[in-house]
Design an enzyme around this catalytic site. Structure first.
Site, mmCIF file in Angstrom:
data_model
loop_
_atom_site.group_PDB
_atom_site.id
_atom_site.type_symbol
_atom_site.label_atom_id
_atom_site.label_comp_id
_atom_site.label_asym_id
_atom_site.label_seq_id
_atom_site.Cartn_x
_atom_site.Cartn_y
_atom_site.Cartn_z
ATOM 1 C CG ASP A 171 49.702 88.801 43.038
ATOM 2 O OD1 ASP A 171 50.522 87.964 43.452
ATOM 3 O OD2 ASP A 171 48.485 88.548 42.891
ATOM 4 C CD GLU A 217 42.066 76.288 41.341
ATOM 5 O OE1 GLU A 217 43.277 76.100 41.583
ATOM 6 O OE2 GLU A 217 41.493 77.388 41.524
ATOM 7 C CB THR A 222 54.713 80.923 47.971
ATOM 8 O OG1 THR A 222 53.859 81.879 47.337
ATOM 9 C CG2 THR A 222 54.889 81.300 49.425
ATOM 10 C CE LYS A 229 48.617 85.701 39.590
ATOM 11 N NZ LYS A 229 48.488 86.306 40.939
HETATM 12 CA CA CA Z 1 49.858 86.196 44.848
#
Ligand code: CA
Length: 703
Positions: free
Chosen positions: A336, A96, A271, A363
Site C-alpha cells: 500500500d 481535508e 488509483t 508513503k
Molecule cells: Ca491504499
C-alpha cells in the site's frame, strides 16, 4: 498599519504597501451576491506568484510549493496573531480541504463534497452547494467522506464528489452548470482529491483500489464537461481489448509487467486519488498513482513483475493524455505504498547546476528528487526510518529491497506501514530557506500472508494479515520535519501529539504553519522550528493552511475537522475519548480578537445489553468486526459502537446493519456482505467490548 516588512520581492512589497485589491472586493460582493467572481485563467495562474494576496489553485501556484510570499505576518510579530473569524460547517466528519481565495472570496469544499463560498474578510456565507451524495456510497470510502478541495477557472468552481461526479458550479451563485459521471456507479470508486485546471481542461482522478477498481485520470472541457482524454494507470485484463483511451499505446508495455490472474477480478488498482500537477515550464502533467489491488503481489501478480504503473509518477502530455515518462517508486508494490502524495516543482541548484526538479515524499518513506524533463532520479534518501529497503540505486533508480520486505517468508514489521510515512497531508517548500516542511508519520504494523484470502467485491481487499507490533517495536508518533532536498537530510524536527499530522504552509515571514490532531494551530520559525505562536480549539486539524490578503490585511486560514483513514480506525488510547466537534474554517490576522466557545464533547456511556452471548458468537463477531466494521468504527470520529443506543436491541441493530435504516447518514446496508446471524455475532462481540468498557468507566471509588 503594516510593520516589519522584510524584502522579498519588490512586487510583493508593492502589493503590501498598497492596499491589496480593496476595490475588487467591494465590487465583487454586492447586495445581490457575487459579481464576476473567480476570473482565473491560464495567464493569471502562470503569474500567480505575482499576486500573493490570492490562492487561486490547490498548491498556491502551478508548482504547488504551498509557499506564500506575504510577510505582513512574520517571525517578529506572529505572537500577535489572533482569530479574525471562524465559520462553522454542518458536519463533524473529516475536513481535508485546502481553500482557494480569489479577489476576496474563499471557495472551500467540506465533507460530503459540499462547496461553500465565503467572504474572505468576514466569513459571511455567500452561497453553498450540496451535491446530495447518497449516504450509502460512504461504504466505498476507505478513509472517510472527505474532500480535499475545489478548482476555479473563468467563473466556475469545480468539485469532485465522493460518488464519482465532477461538477462545475457558477462561481457567482453556486448553481450547478454541468455534471459528469466520471466513474462507473456500480463499482466502488470514490473521489476525494481536488481537481486541477489548466488550458481550459479540468482533470480528475479517483480512489478505491482496496475495493477492487482500476485507476485512471480524465480531462474534461471546462466549458462543457465533454471528455477530452482519459489515461488508465494499469492495463486492461487480457482479452478485454483496447480502451480507446490515451493510454492505449503504452498498455502493452504495462501489461508485460503483470503476471498471473489475481488482479483480473480486483481491477489492479493504481488509483490517482490525490496529486496531479501541471508543469507550465515543460507543458506536461504529472500524476501520482496508488497501490495495487489487492495489496499483496503474491496474490495479485504471482509474486513477480513491476506492475506498471502502480506506485509511480507518470508524466503525460496535458493536451492529449499521451504517455511521456514514468518513474516507479515502489516496483511491484506489495505494501500500500501509494505515490499519490503531493508533488512539488522547483528549480534547485544541485552540484552548481540549476535543475528543474519534482520533489516527492510518498508513503514509502523516501524523499525523491527527480529531473522532471526526463523522469530520471537525481537523489533519494529516506526521511524517516524504513525497514523495506536499504536505499535506492541511483544508477537504475530502483530501490534495494531489504529482506524485511518479503512477508511471504514470515511476519515482518513494516516501517512505514500502509498509513504511510507521509500521506495526503500537504507539505510545503520555502524558496527562502530551501527546505521542505513534511508532516511525517510513524506507525509500525506487522504484515503477514493471509492464507484464507478471497476477493470481496466492494469491501477492502488486502490479501495479507496484520498484527499490532509488540512493545519492542519502534514508537508510534507523528513529527513535522524540515528537510533539505539538496543535502537530503533533516534540518529540524518537531514531534506532534498524534501520528496523524497536519498539512503545512511556508511563508515569506520565515514561518511554517501547521495544525495538529488535538486542534492546536501553530506557527514555527521556518529556519529552526521554534514554535512562536499557537491557537487552541477543539476540532482536530489535518488540512493544509493557506495565506491570502484582502484590503491590505494578511490572513492565514485552515479548515479544522478530524477524520480520514487513521482517525476512523484507530483511537489514541492516551487521550480521553470525546465526541467530534463540528468542522470549521479558522482564519487569523494580526491583532485578531475572535473567540470560539467550547462545545460539550461528552460521549454517551458504554451501553452493553443485559442478554448474554455464546463465546462462539463473540469469536465469530470479532472476525466480522475486523473485516467490516473497524475501518470506520475503530476510531474516534464515527459512533463508538460500544456506546450505541442500538446495541441492546437486536431488532434496531438489524434494521441499521441489514435494512440500512441509517444509510442517509453514511451507514450503508451490509446485507450484501452479512447475513442476519452475522450481524448478531457482531453485536455479540461489540457487547463483550462494551461490557469491558463499562467496567473501566466506573473508575476508582471516590475517596
Ligand atoms: Ca491504499
Amino acid at each position: 498599519m503594516i510593520r516589519h516588512l522584510k524584502p522579498i520581492s519588490a512586487l510583493a512589497i508593492a502589493l503590501l504597501l498598497t492596499p491589496l485589491a480593496p476595490a475588487v472586493t467591494a465590487k465583487l460582493v454586492t447586495r445581490d451576491g457575487l459579481r464576476d467572481p473567480a476570473r482565473v485563467d491560464q495567464a493569471r495562474l502562470l503569474g500567480a506568484a505575482a499576486e500573493p494576496q490570492n490562492w487561486m489553485s490547490h498548491g498556491g501556484t502551478f508548482a504547488e510549493q504551498r509557499f506564500s510570499a506575504l510577510n505582513q505576518v512574520n517571525e517578529g510579530n506572529v505572537a500577535r496573531l489572533g482569530l479574525a473569524w471562524a465559520h462553522e460547517f454542518d458536519t463533524n466528519r473529516g475536513q481535508e480541504a485546502t481553500p482557494l481565495v480569489v479577489d476576496g472570496v474563499m471557495y472551500v469544499s467540506t465533507a460530503w463534497s459540499k462547496v461553500f463560498a465565503l467572504d474572505a474578510r468576514t466569513g459571511q456565507e455567500l452561497w453553498r452547494f450540496d451535491p446530495e451524495v447518497p449516504g450509502n456510497h460512504a461504504v466505498f470510502g476507505c478513509c472517510d467522506v472527505v474532500n480535499r478541495g475545489v478548482a476555479v477557472w473563468k467563473g466556475k468552481v469545480f468539485v469532485g464528489t465522493i460518488d464519482g461526479r465532477l461538477i462545475a458550479l457558477d462561481a457567482a451563485s453556486g448553481k450547478q452548470v454541468w455534471s459528469v459521471a466520471t466513474t462507473d456507479p456500480n463499482k466502488a470508486y470514490t473521489i476525494t482529491g481536488a481537481p486541477r485546471v489548466f488550458k481550459d481542461k479540468v482533470i480528475i482522478g479517483n480512489g478505491g483500489a482496496e475495493f477492487g477498481v482500476r485507476g485512471y485520470v480524465t480531462a474534461y472541457d471546462t466549458e462543457t464537461g465533454r471528455q477530452v482524454w482519459r489515461f488508465y494507470t494499469v492495463p486492461p485484463v487480457p482479452g478485454a481489448g483496447p480502451d480507446g483511451a490515451a493510454s492505449d499505446p503504452v498498455m502493452a508495455k504495462a501489461a508485460s509487467t503483470w503476471f498471473g490472474t489475481g488482479w483480473h477480478v480486483s481491477g489492479g488498482g493504481g488509483t490517482v486519488w490525490d496529486s496531479m500537477v501541471y508543469d507550465p515550464e515543460l507543458d506536461q502533467l504529472y500524476i501520482g498513482t496508488g497501490n495495487g489491488a489487492p495489496w499483496n503481489r503474491k496474490v495479485r501478480s504471482d509474486g513477480k513483475g513491476d506492475n506498471l504503473f502502480l506506485a509511480s509518477i507518470v508524466a503525460l502530455d496535458p493536451d492529449t493524455g499521451a504517455y511521456r515518462w514514468h518513474y516507479q517508486e515502489t516496483p511491484g508494490d506489495s505494501f500500500d505504498f501509494t505515490s499519490t502524495q503531493q508533488m512539488t516543482l522547483a528549480t534547485l541548484t544541485i552540484g552548481g547546476v540549476p535543475r528543474k526538479v519534482l520533489m516527492h515524499a510518498p508513503k514509502n518513506g523516501i524523499f525523491y528528487v527527480l529531473d522532471r524533463m526526463t523522469g530520471r532520479l537525481i537523489s533519494a534518501k529516506n526521511f524517516v526510518p524504513i525497514t523495506w529497503a536499504d536505499g535506492v540505486d541511483l544508477a537504475t533508480g530502483r530501490p534495494r529491497f531489504a529482506e524485511n520486505a518479503f512477508y511471504d517468508a514470515g511476519t515482518k514489521l513494516m516501517l512505514p506501514s500502509s498509513f504511510g510515512a507521509h500521506s495526503w497531508h500537504p507539505m510545503s517548500f520555502s524558496p527562502q530557506t530551501g527546505l521542505v516542511y513534511i508532516p511525517t508519520m510513524q506507525r509500525p504494523v506487522a504484515y503477514k500472508q493471509d492464507p484464507n484470502y478471497h476477493f470481496i467485491e466492494g469491501r477492502q481487499n488486502f490479501a495479507l494479515g496484520f498484527e499490532i507490533p509488540g512493545p519492542d517495536a519502534p514508537a508510534t508518533g507523528g513529527a513535522l520535519i524540515a528537510w533539505d532536498p539538496i543535502a537530503q537530510k533533516v534540518v529540524w524536527r518537531v514531534p506532534q501529539p498524534e501520528v496523524w499530522s497536519a498539512g503545512t504552509l511556508a511563508t515569506a515571514g520565515n514561518l511554517v504553519f501547521s495544525g495538529d490532531a488535538h486542534g492546536v494551530f501553530s506557527a514555527y520559525r521556518a529556519t529552526d522550528g521554534a514554535r512562536l505562536w499557537s491557537f487552541s480549539q477543539q476540532a482536530g486539524i489535518m488540512a493544509g493552511p493557506i495565506s491570502y490578503a484582502v484590503d491590505g490585511v494578511q490572513y492565514v486560514a485552515v479548515i479544522a475537522g478530524y477524520g480520514g483513514g487513521v482517525p476512523l480506525m484507530t483511537r489514541d488510547e492516551n487521550r480521553p475519548q470525546q465526541a467530534q466537534p463540528m468542522g470549521r474554517m479558522l482564519v487569523f490576522r494580526l491583532n485578531g480578537k475572535g473567540k470560539i466557545a467550547d462545545a460539550d464533547l461528552t460521549l454517551p456511556p458504554a451501553n452493553p445489553p443485559e442478554e448474554s452471548f455464546s463465546p462462539d458468537q463473540v469469536r465469530a463477531g470479532a472476525g466480522l468486526y475486523f473485516t467490516h466494521c473497524i475501518f470506520c468504527h475503530g476510531g474516534s470520529v464515527l459512533p463508538d459502537l460500544r456506546r450505541s443506543a442500538a446495541l441492546p436491541d437486536r431488532e434496531t441493530w438489524k434494521r441499521i446493519v441489514i435494512d440500512g435504516a441509517l444509510s442517509s447518514n453514511g451507514m450503508a446496508s451490509f446485507a450484501k456482505w452479512l447475513k442476519p446471524e452475522d450481524t448478531e455475532a457482531v453485536r455479540a462481540y461489540v457487547a463483550a467490548e462494551a461490557t469491558k468498557l463499562k467496567a473501566t468507566e466506573k473508575g476508582p471509588a471516590a475517596p
